[in-house]
Write a protein that holds these residues in place. Structure first.
Motif, mmCIF file in Angstrom:
data_model
loop_
_atom_site.group_PDB
_atom_site.id
_atom_site.type_symbol
_atom_site.label_atom_id
_atom_site.label_comp_id
_atom_site.label_asym_id
_atom_site.label_seq_id
_atom_site.Cartn_x
_atom_site.Cartn_y
_atom_site.Cartn_z
ATOM 1 N N THR A 143 0.818 -1.208 0.000
ATOM 2 C CA THR A 143 0.000 0.000 0.000
ATOM 3 C C THR A 143 0.854 1.262 0.000
ATOM 4 O OG1 THR A 143 -0.162 -0.070 2.415
ATOM 5 C CG2 THR A 143 -1.924 -1.124 1.163
ATOM 6 N N ASN A 144 2.179 1.103 0.082
ATOM 7 C CA ASN A 144 3.088 2.245 -0.012
ATOM 8 C C ASN A 144 4.424 1.742 -0.545
ATOM 9 O OD1 ASN A 144 4.720 1.298 2.323
ATOM 10 N ND2 ASN A 144 2.911 1.863 3.498
ATOM 11 N N TYR A 145 5.297 2.683 -0.881
ATOM 12 C CA TYR A 145 6.547 2.286 -1.520
ATOM 13 C C TYR A 145 7.405 1.409 -0.624
ATOM 14 C CZ TYR A 145 11.045 2.365 -3.826
ATOM 15 O OH TYR A 145 12.234 1.961 -4.418
ATOM 16 N N ALA A 146 7.404 1.668 0.672
ATOM 17 C CA ALA A 146 8.211 0.865 1.594
ATOM 18 C C ALA A 146 7.793 -0.597 1.543
ATOM 19 C CB ALA A 146 8.090 1.411 3.016
ATOM 20 N N GLU A 147 6.483 -0.864 1.486
ATOM 21 C CA GLU A 147 6.003 -2.236 1.408
ATOM 22 C C GLU A 147 6.269 -2.839 0.031
ATOM 23 O OE1 GLU A 147 1.879 -2.157 2.353
ATOM 24 O OE2 GLU A 147 2.184 -1.706 4.490
ATOM 25 N N THR A 177 -0.614 5.611 -6.434
ATOM 26 C CA THR A 177 -1.222 6.361 -5.337
ATOM 27 C C THR A 177 -0.719 5.811 -4.021
ATOM 28 O OG1 THR A 177 -3.223 6.741 -6.651
ATOM 29 C CG2 THR A 177 -3.377 7.124 -4.282
ATOM 30 N N GLU A 178 0.060 6.593 -3.304
ATOM 31 C CA GLU A 178 0.570 6.180 -2.000
ATOM 32 C C GLU A 178 -0.593 5.972 -1.043
ATOM 33 O OE1 GLU A 178 4.111 5.627 0.587
ATOM 34 O OE2 GLU A 178 3.770 5.702 -1.581
ATOM 35 N N GLY A 179 -0.577 4.847 -0.314
ATOM 36 C CA GLY A 179 -1.627 4.563 0.646
ATOM 37 C C GLY A 179 -2.733 3.684 0.114
ATOM 38 N N LYS A 180 -2.694 3.347 -1.182
ATOM 39 C CA LYS A 180 -3.678 2.448 -1.767
ATOM 40 C C LYS A 180 -2.968 1.228 -2.348
ATOM 41 C CE LYS A 180 -7.269 5.845 -2.873
ATOM 42 N NZ LYS A 180 -8.163 6.366 -3.933
ATOM 43 N N PRO A 181 -3.672 0.098 -2.452
ATOM 44 C CA PRO A 181 -3.027 -1.097 -3.000
ATOM 45 C C PRO A 181 -2.393 -0.815 -4.346
ATOM 46 C CG PRO A 181 -5.202 -1.619 -2.128
ATOM 47 C CD PRO A 181 -5.083 -0.130 -2.095
ATOM 48 N N GLY A 182 -1.160 -1.224 -4.486
ATOM 49 C CA GLY A 182 -0.435 -0.974 -5.724
ATOM 50 C C GLY A 182 0.778 -1.878 -5.843
ATOM 51 N N ILE A 183 1.469 -1.744 -6.951
ATOM 52 C CA ILE A 183 2.671 -2.524 -7.212
ATOM 53 C C ILE A 183 3.877 -1.595 -7.245
ATOM 54 C CG2 ILE A 183 1.566 -4.450 -8.397
ATOM 55 C CD1 ILE A 183 2.069 -3.029 -11.032
#
Length: 315
Positions: A143-147, A177-183
């Motif tokens: 859900t963010n770049y760190a993850e 979008t930082e904070g939303k599910p993403g790759i």
């Protein structure tokens, strides 16, 4: 720099055996097998529905069984909910097929590519959920770049690998979008900095970067791919595994860093002859030792890979 074309790798096959027994007392070895694009929709879907997903991987079971981990590039979301993004090619695989992928020996799935988002964030999140429930470890999701940029650790005894997964291209009608599910879709500088920082903290861990990059149907890597490969080599990456072009591209070494620019397709329905040549690459990792790798060629027939029996080994 050493350079090996796919043709050269195949020509050397007869010189090597695909497996060897470790000597008594030899340190433990971690083997990780990587494949190219796995699509379970379009022309592949009728086969999966009528003959089962396992049928698609029949010919490569020996290679899968000889590895401690098998990492595919999952080129479609796994979801039963239709929520398509507005783009040219939109794929979707049945959620239940995640269990069948695990049953054939697949342990990890790269999600950072240009198709796992085909069914929007709902489909992306569902894919992550279904993979986890099936016992397959998703790569490159968060859900963010760190993850998203955190590596997945694969370990056997003292042999340890950190596997990063990122897509290095602009995604069609998709915004990060930082904070939303993403790759994981970093800039080149972000990726290099992230891996460099990890290397500084984990000097004994083998680092593998699984990248979705390059130009479709080009048989040679682009200048930007070569530049990024050298930057990652300087940052401490031990192996780069690439896909997206749908064709195989050369295998290089930059110092001690293995660079497989593109493994090509794997389970796929494209028809041009060059899209039906593919390779698997197995990394053999021992603590404190250079990575040994094996190139296992295959041909795609009937939308599924048919593996060659021998393989090329190199240290």
């Amino acid at each position: 720099m050493k350079k090996y074309s796919i043709a050269l790798a195949v020509s050397l096959l007869i010189m090597y055996s695909c497996s060897s027994s470790p000597n008594a007392g030899e340190e433990e070895q971690l083997s990780i097998l990587f494949t190219g694009d796995v699509l379970l929709d379009r022309g592949v879907r009728p086969i999966a529905e009528h003959r089962g997903v396992a049928y698609l991987f029949d010919s490569v079971q020996t290679a899968f069984q000889q590895a401690d981990a098998v990492v595919i590039n999952l080129e479609c979301p796994l979801t039963d909910t239709l929520s398509p993004v507005n783009k040219r090619y939109i794929f979707r695989a049945n959620a239940e097929w995640a269990d069948e992928l695990r049953q054939v020996g697949i342990t990890h799935a790269a999600m950072a590519n240009n198709h796992t988002n085909d069914q929007g964030r709902r489909g992306l999140l569902a894919t992550h959920t279904h993979l986890n429930e099936a016992g397959i470890v998703p790569l490159g999701f968060g859900t963010n770049y760190a993850e998203q940029s955190a590596p997945t650790i694969i370990q056997k005894g003292k042999a340890r690998a950190a596997v990063f997964n990122a897509v290095m291209m602009t995604l069609e009608n998709w915004h990060y979008t930082e904070g939303k599910p993403g790759i994981c879709q970093p800039t080149s500088d972000q990726l290099v900095q992230t891996i460099s920082a990890y290397r500084a903290q984990h000097p004994e861990t083998a680092i593998v970067a699984v990248l979705h990059w390059g130009v479709e149907f080009n048989s040679m890597p682009s200048i930007s791919q070569r530049m990024l490969a050298r930057q990652l080599a300087d940052a401490g990456v031990d192996a780069i595994i690439g896909h997206h072009p749908h064709v195989t591209q050369p295998i290089d070494t930059i110092g001690h860093t293995l660079v497989c620019y593109s493994l090509g397709n794997f389970v796929f329905d494209q028809h041009p002859p060059q899209t039906r040549e593919c390779i698997m690459v197995k990394l053999n990792i021992k603590a404190g030792r250079p990575i040994n790798y094996e190139v296992i060629p295959a041909k795609i027939e009937g939308n599924r890979p048919i593996a060659a029996r021998p393989c090329h080994q190199h240290t």
